[in-house]
Design a protein around this motif. Structure first.
Motif, PDB file in Angstrom:
ATOM      1  N   LYS A  61      -6.191   0.424  -2.527  1.00 53.15           N
ATOM      2  CA  LYS A  61      -6.172  -1.050  -2.460  1.00 53.15           C
ATOM      3  C   LYS A  61      -6.167  -1.641  -3.871  1.00 53.15           C
ATOM      4  O   LYS A  61      -5.558  -2.674  -4.112  1.00 53.15           O
ATOM      5  CB  LYS A  61      -7.395  -1.528  -1.673  1.00 53.15           C
ATOM      6  CG  LYS A  61      -7.383  -3.012  -1.356  1.00 53.15           C
ATOM      7  CD  LYS A  61      -8.554  -3.386  -0.450  1.00 53.15           C
ATOM      8  CE  LYS A  61      -8.727  -4.902  -0.446  1.00 53.15           C
ATOM      9  NZ  LYS A  61      -9.000  -5.406  -1.838  1.00 53.15           N
ATOM     10  N   MET A  62      -6.810  -0.935  -4.815  1.00 49.82           N
ATOM     11  CA  MET A  62      -6.808  -1.407  -6.207  1.00 49.82           C
ATOM     12  C   MET A  62      -5.461  -1.142  -6.872  1.00 49.82           C
ATOM     13  O   MET A  62      -5.222  -1.548  -7.995  1.00 49.82           O
ATOM     14  CB  MET A  62      -7.903  -0.696  -7.002  1.00 49.82           C
ATOM     15  CG  MET A  62      -9.318  -1.108  -6.650  1.00 49.82           C
ATOM     16  SD  MET A  62     -10.510   0.134  -7.158  1.00 49.82           S
ATOM     17  CE  MET A  62     -10.412   0.015  -8.955  1.00 49.82           C
ATOM     18  N   GLY A  63      -4.581  -0.350  -6.165  1.00 49.50           N
ATOM     19  CA  GLY A  63      -3.231  -0.147  -6.689  1.00 49.50           C
ATOM     20  C   GLY A  63      -2.968   1.205  -7.311  1.00 49.50           C
ATOM     21  O   GLY A  63      -1.926   1.416  -7.927  1.00 49.50           O
ATOM     22  N   GLN A  95     -10.889   6.799  -1.774  1.00 52.61           N
ATOM     23  CA  GLN A  95      -9.448   6.731  -2.014  1.00 52.61           C
ATOM     24  C   GLN A  95      -8.823   5.509  -1.350  1.00 52.61           C
ATOM     25  O   GLN A  95      -7.793   5.012  -1.800  1.00 52.61           O
ATOM     26  CB  GLN A  95      -8.781   8.032  -1.557  1.00 52.61           C
ATOM     27  CG  GLN A  95      -9.192   9.234  -2.397  1.00 52.61           C
ATOM     28  CD  GLN A  95      -8.464  10.507  -2.027  1.00 52.61           C
ATOM     29  OE1 GLN A  95      -7.516  10.491  -1.243  1.00 52.61           O
ATOM     30  NE2 GLN A  95      -8.917  11.628  -2.587  1.00 52.61           N
ATOM     31  N   PHE A  96      -9.469   4.993  -0.253  1.00 45.59           N
ATOM     32  CA  PHE A  96      -8.976   3.740   0.343  1.00 45.59           C
ATOM     33  C   PHE A  96      -9.094   2.612  -0.689  1.00 45.59           C
ATOM     34  O   PHE A  96      -8.181   1.824  -0.897  1.00 45.59           O
ATOM     35  CB  PHE A  96      -9.774   3.381   1.604  1.00 45.59           C
ATOM     36  CG  PHE A  96      -9.416   4.185   2.831  1.00 45.59           C
ATOM     37  CD1 PHE A  96     -10.382   4.931   3.493  1.00 45.59           C
ATOM     38  CD2 PHE A  96      -8.131   4.183   3.332  1.00 45.59           C
ATOM     39  CE1 PHE A  96     -10.070   5.676   4.619  1.00 45.59           C
ATOM     40  CE2 PHE A  96      -7.800   4.912   4.471  1.00 45.59           C
ATOM     41  CZ  PHE A  96      -8.769   5.665   5.112  1.00 45.59           C
ATOM     42  N   VAL A 130      -2.676   5.501   1.320  1.00 48.05           N
ATOM     43  CA  VAL A 130      -1.896   6.377   2.205  1.00 48.05           C
ATOM     44  C   VAL A 130      -2.461   7.802   2.172  1.00 48.05           C
ATOM     45  O   VAL A 130      -2.603   8.446   3.208  1.00 48.05           O
ATOM     46  CB  VAL A 130      -0.409   6.368   1.791  1.00 48.05           C
ATOM     47  CG1 VAL A 130       0.381   7.365   2.614  1.00 48.05           C
ATOM     48  CG2 VAL A 130       0.186   4.969   1.924  1.00 48.05           C
ATOM     49  N   VAL A 131      -2.816   8.284   0.971  1.00 50.69           N
ATOM     50  CA  VAL A 131      -3.392   9.641   0.856  1.00 50.69           C
ATOM     51  C   VAL A 131      -4.684   9.726   1.667  1.00 50.69           C
ATOM     52  O   VAL A 131      -4.894  10.682   2.420  1.00 50.69           O
ATOM     53  CB  VAL A 131      -3.653   9.991  -0.631  1.00 50.69           C
ATOM     54  CG1 VAL A 131      -4.351  11.341  -0.743  1.00 50.69           C
ATOM     55  CG2 VAL A 131      -2.356   9.996  -1.426  1.00 50.69           C
ATOM     56  N   LEU A 151       0.808  -1.233   0.000  1.00 50.59           N
ATOM     57  CA  LEU A 151       0.000   0.000   0.000  1.00 50.59           C
ATOM     58  C   LEU A 151       0.832   1.270   0.000  1.00 50.59           C
ATOM     59  O   LEU A 151       0.305   2.361  -0.205  1.00 50.59           O
ATOM     60  CB  LEU A 151      -0.938  -0.001   1.213  1.00 50.59           C
ATOM     61  CG  LEU A 151      -2.062  -1.039   1.212  1.00 50.59           C
ATOM     62  CD1 LEU A 151      -2.868  -0.972   2.497  1.00 50.59           C
ATOM     63  CD2 LEU A 151      -2.973  -0.856  -0.002  1.00 50.59           C
ATOM     64  N   HIS A 152       2.153   1.150   0.208  1.00 47.84           N
ATOM     65  CA  HIS A 152       3.022   2.333   0.259  1.00 47.84           C
ATOM     66  C   HIS A 152       2.878   3.164  -1.020  1.00 47.84           C
ATOM     67  O   HIS A 152       2.819   2.611  -2.117  1.00 47.84           O
ATOM     68  CB  HIS A 152       4.488   1.896   0.407  1.00 47.84           C
ATOM     69  CG  HIS A 152       5.423   3.050   0.593  1.00 47.84           C
ATOM     70  ND1 HIS A 152       5.591   3.677   1.806  1.00 47.84           N
ATOM     71  CD2 HIS A 152       6.213   3.703  -0.286  1.00 47.84           C
ATOM     72  CE1 HIS A 152       6.458   4.673   1.664  1.00 47.84           C
ATOM     73  NE2 HIS A 152       6.856   4.702   0.409  1.00 47.84           N
TER      74      HIS A 152
END
Ligand code: HEM
Ligand SMILES: [Cu+2]
Length: 533
Positions: free
Chosen positions: A444-446, A439-440, A384-385, A378-379
């Protein structure tokens, strides 16, 4: 809280008297607080406009602005929001106004230093803003090397602005630590201090200890750019990872400079609008200091994928999870205070409750990112945003708005229109979740952060997220309008419109220049609401 300080008869309020000159040379902590509030809210508006431009680009795939321009938009958005708005606003504006009053003092320990800190802040901010007219900056708010050494944009102006603003933060922190130790009224022991002040105290310690590190880091960066001395650029024998260690050794504690004051406000508002003594006063007070201490031990969690050793990763991961304990103590104690309280759902309370809900989402997703295996994937994605907007906007900004609506009547002697307070809150709260919850999923979708375009699979949620940012914009525009309107037209405020129990509510609204006619004597702790049956 028994004391004999309230002013009798008409004394001049701190707002009256003297022209602009008397404001620009004032040594009154209240006026300095108001000047900080005006400046930081203006910078917030500018940072918000850059946010709307970023979201406008991401509304649909395909370029609206060039990639270079987009990089400059999010860099300015992040740098303005962090260094010119969210770090200074609560301590330097609301802390400056209420700290001396809440301990029963006439002013801070060093009024001249206080005024100087304001001009140093403004000077640093203007220096950074100059970069807008000299090609902007495209490095991201983290100024990572080696790109920030080589970028042809105005990195020096912005980093020197950050360097100068750092001094203002240190000066303010120092002033507050000495004020709390030296100027408390008789009987105002540490365990009788309002919790907002414990939070400001913990914040001041971080401001004084951590800020010099970002000062040194930006100075080394500028020296490398100007003098070609190899600190960070491998081409010059430097180490770019060293920059990350320096940068985050400040910037992680800095996120607690951002959140602790917001937490302090929530403690004040939750107890007043539940008409109940806060649950676990000492636990909340000391959890602020515990958070300040642990905040210095976790910076490496920003570098899990920067190639540091497995042991370092493991250690920073565990230490990061540790910070959840003092944080949870606050969340549990606020919730326990609400239990069987007589809840008054006015705007300050709506924002305080929003803080608890949104910050908990921010904090829990922080735990996800503290887990090494999860962070590796997830970095630098939108997860993260979303996470840091839930803690910084869902947390600090909601706390700030709770404090602003709670103390507005005291600061300016006028009530804001409650109905508009609620409507604007609904736009901000709803808009915030519509902007950042998707945005989560995008993360997660990359979907990576800091890209001005994206593939078709990300289109739907990006459109939803951008529409959400417009709702936030409408909510804040409303708020700016009714606050300014209330200064002249708002209903006159009484000295204690919310039935508060701390010292500021014993003074007139707005307070007189010298706050108290006589030094008050304190005989009991804050929040004495008696036991609710
Ligand atoms: C007002 C509503 C806001 C919206 C719509 C918004 C939107 C965004 C978006 C979409 C990004 C990611 C840009 C990218 O990676 O390409 C971003 C980055 C960022 N935002 Fe916000 N934001 C808002 C408020 C805030 C606030 C209050 C803060 C407070 C500190 C903040 C701090 C940041 C930072 C530090 C970054 C990282 C910039 C970078 O990558 O260099 N934002 N914001
Ligand atoms: Cu961190």
């Amino acid at each position: 809280m028994e004391h004999h300080g309230e002013s009798q008869g008409h004394h001049k309020s701190y707002l009256e008297g003297g022209g602009i000159g008397s404001w620009l040379t004032t040594l009154d902590h209240k006026r300095i607080g108001v000047m900080y509030l005006a400046a930081t809210m203006l910078f917030f508006a500018v940072g918000g406009i850059f946010a709307l431009l970023v979201r406008l680009e991401l509304l649909k795939s395909g370029p609206l602005f060039s990639p270079d321009v987009y990089n400059k938009f999010f860099t300015f958005h992040g740098a303005i929001m962090v260094f010119m708005f969210i770090i200074p606003i609560i301590p330097a504006a609301l802390g400056n106004f209420f700290l001396p009053i809440m301990i029963g003092a006439k002013d801070v320990a060093f009024p001249r230093l206080n005024l100087a800190s304001y001009y140093v802040f403004i000077g640093g901010a203007l220096l950074a803003f100059l970069a807008i007219f000299f090609g902007g900056v495209d490095t991201g708010w983290t100024f990572y090397t080696p790109y920030s050494i080589r970028s042809a944009t105005s990195v020096i102006l912005v980093t020197m602005g950050v360097f100068v603003m750092g001094f203002s933060s240190i000066m303010t922190g120092l002033n507050f630590i000495v004020t709390i130790h030296k100027l408390r009224a008789p009987g105002m022991t540490f365990h009788r201090m309002p919790l907002f002040l414990w939070a400001i105290y913990a914040t001041a310690i971080i401001q004084v200890l951590a800020t010099p590190v970002i000062g040194i880091t930006t100075l080394l960066l500028v020296m490398e750019r100007v003098l070609g001395i190899g600190f960070f650029d491998p081409k010059l024998g430097g180490d770019p990872i060293l920059f990350q260690h320096f940068f985050w050794f400040y910037s992680h504690p800095a996120v607690y400079i951002m959140i602790l004051p917001g937490m302090g406000i929530v403690s004040e508002v939750i107890t007043v609008f539940s008409r109940k003594h806060i649950f676990g006063y000492k636990a909340i007070a000391y959890s602020s200091l515990a958070i300040a201490f642990i905040s210095f031990l976790v910076w490496g969690h920003h570098m899990f994928v920067s190639g540091q050793s497995a042991w370092a990763n493991f250690l920073f991961s565990i230490l990061t999870m540790l910070v959840a304990i003092p944080t949870a103590i606050k969340i549990f104690n606020w919730t326990a205070t609400l239990y069987k309280g007589s809840i008054h759902l006015q705007t300050p309370m709506l924002y305080a409750l929003s803080f608890i809900f949104l910050f908990t989402i921010g904090g829990l997703t922080g735990l996800f990112l503290a887990a090494l295996s999860v962070d590796v994937s997830l970095h630098d994605t939108y997860f993260v945003v979303a996470h840091f907007h839930y803690v910084m906007m869902g947390g600090t900004v909601m706390g700030l708005l709770a404090g602003l609506h709670y103390w507005w009547p005291k600061m300016f002697g006028r009530m804001y229109p409650e109905i508009w307070g609620k409507i604007s809150w609904a736009f901000v709260f709803l808009g915030f979740n519509v902007t950042f919850l998707p945005q989560f999923w995008l993360g997660k979708m990359g979907m990576p952060r800091r890209y001005h375009d994206y593939g078709p699979e990300f289109a739907t949620w990006n459109m939803v997220s951008s529409v959400g940012s417009w709702l936030i914009g409408v909510g804040f525009l409303m708020m700016f309008i009714y606050f300014l309107w209330s200064l002249k037209r708002g209903e006159k405020a009484s000295s204690n419109p919310w039935n508060g129990k701390t010292l500021e509510w014993q003074l007139s609204s707005p307070p007189t220049t010298h706050n108290f006619d006589h030094v008050p004597t304190i005989t009991e702790g804050p929040y004495q609401y008696g036991v609710l049956r």
